[in-house]
Design an enzyme around this catalytic site. Structure first.
Site, short mmCIF file in Angstrom:
data_model
loop_
_atom_site.label_atom_id
_atom_site.label_comp_id
_atom_site.label_asym_id
_atom_site.label_seq_id
_atom_site.Cartn_x
_atom_site.Cartn_y
_atom_site.Cartn_z
N ASN A 173 -14.65 6.19 7.13
CA ASN A 173 -13.58 5.40 7.73
C ASN A 173 -12.80 6.21 8.76
OD1 ASN A 173 -13.76 2.75 6.64
ND2 ASN A 173 -13.10 3.56 4.68
N GLU B 209 0.81 -1.22 0.00
CA GLU B 209 0.00 0.00 0.00
C GLU B 209 0.85 1.27 0.00
OE1 GLU B 209 -3.32 0.33 -0.15
OE2 GLU B 209 -3.72 -1.81 -0.20
N GLU C 209 -1.49 9.81 0.30
CA GLU C 209 -1.80 9.46 -1.08
C GLU C 209 -1.21 10.52 -2.02
OE1 GLU C 209 -5.78 8.50 -3.76
OE2 GLU C 209 -5.97 9.15 -1.69
#
Length: 375
Positions: free
Chosen positions: A276, A232, A241
């Site tokens: 989340n 990831e 990100e």
């Protein structure tokens, strides 16, 4: 390996987290654990403010509430600590209702049946962990005498500290199965943000991680988690990100107080979406909905969010990653839980990269990777 935006957080809604309980109860998945005691001992289990764990009204009815209560020496407070990890009173077992895994699931009395809902193991700070849920026996809301107990994310608070007969406090715990030298070997080019100490600190909140099922399974779970993390984050290089232009603000009652574009991927498993951040924050006791940048500025919190998903997220699968590795489903089921679009031919190259990482890390830890590696 290229860092990519994966979909595991896209498909998981707060209301859909932790769905394995009924499945585990029906199938009776066996979990080998480091149990509370090696031989049966009987006596009181005491907790916060010296209150005793108590079978309400000394009833043996199914689902009778287990509470904290003023210690009185009655049979309703005489618990036998069995070598199989169960805690028994009046011939019945301390049981997580419905084998639930969610915070607030009640703990009650049930016929002993050798299921994961009835296994308890010691952790640091005196906690008693139900390894199926990865959560701790909890004196609800620091309540007084007469309060029914529940399971809740392990916090190390006094309301989760218990003293058991024959063993004193359950505090003790062991060291992480991955040494710092092995961690450095796995991530030679990692970002300095991702510290080994931050990971070890986060483990205090999830004491069932890599402590369930014996040495081989424990090392396999650690390798599986770190392999997915490696994939990831490009080898623990990326904290945020790369493309932060995505709108990860779903329509929820609490909205997106940090801004519409504030909920991009962060941390070891690149948690994204407002729901989340909200759910993870609730679980670990941090306001991540208002302060999502905590995941990219506090290493322990970053690792906690990854462990939160490891213990709760199923994606489009049927088991969490923790349950996959401790229940025999294998590494492939963790890929399905984290990014199921790689499965069934969706992106074989990305899936295989995770498998390669896992096989490399199990080799470093000196254990077999086991079976069921792909999805």
């Amino acid at each position: 390996m290229r860092p990519t935006k994966h979909s595991f957080t896209h498909a998981v809604r707060r209301r859909a987290v932790a769905v394995l309980g009924a499945l585990a109860l029906l199938t009776g998945i066996g979990v080998g654990t480091a149990t509370v005691a090696q031989a049966a001992s009987t006596g009181a289990i005491t907790g916060y403010q010296g209150l005793c764990l108590d079978d309400r009204s000394a009833s043996t009815a199914l689902f009778n509430p287990i509470q904290v209560y003023t210690c009185n020496g009655t049979n309703a407070q005489q618990w036998t600590v069995q070598s199989n990890g169960t805690l028994q009173v009046l011939g019945m077992c301390l049981d997580v209702s419905g084998a639930g895994t969610a915070n607030g699931t009640l703990v009650d009395l049930y016929t002993c049946n050798n299921t994961v809902a009835q296994v308890w193991q010691p952790g640091g700070n005196g906690v008693l962990i139900n390894p199926n849920s990865g959560k701790c026996l909890d004196d609800t809301g620091w309540g007084g005498s007469g309060t029914q107990v529940q399971i809740w994310a392990c916090s190390g608070g006094a309301n989760q500290s218990w003293t058991v007969p024959g063993g004193g406090s359950t505090a003790g715990g062991g060291s992480f199965v991955v040494s710092e030298a092995q961690f450095d070997q796995m991530f030679p080019s990692r970002n300095s943000f991702y510290t080994y100490s931050g990971l070890v600190a986060a483990l205090n909140s999830y004491p069932a991680f890599a402590t369930t099922g014996g040495t081989t399974v424990e090392k396999q779970e650690a390798a599986a988690f770190l392999a997915n993390v490696d994939h990831e984050t490009g080898g623990l290089v990326y904290v945020n990100e790369i493309d932060q232009s995505g709108d990860y603000c779903a329509s929820e009652s609490y909205g997106c107080p940090a801004g519409t574009y504030a909920y991009y991927g962060r941390g070891p498993l690149q948690i994204s979406w407002n729901f989340n951040y909200e759910a993870a924050g609730q679980a670990i006791g941090q306001d991540l909905l208002d302060n999502p940048n905590l995941v990219s500025t506090n290493a322990a919190i970053a690792w906690e969010t990854a462990l939160w998903y490891w213990f709760t997220g199923t994606g489009n699968g049927s088991v969490t990653s923790h349950q996959a590795m401790t229940g025999g489903s294998g590494f492939g089921a963790t890929i399905r839980a984290i990014n199921d679009i790689e499965c069934n031919g969706g992106n074989t190259a990305e899936m295989q990269d995770r498998v390669n990482d896992y096989e490399s890390f199990t080799s470093i830890l000196g254990v077999s990777p086991g079976g069921n590696l792909t999805c």
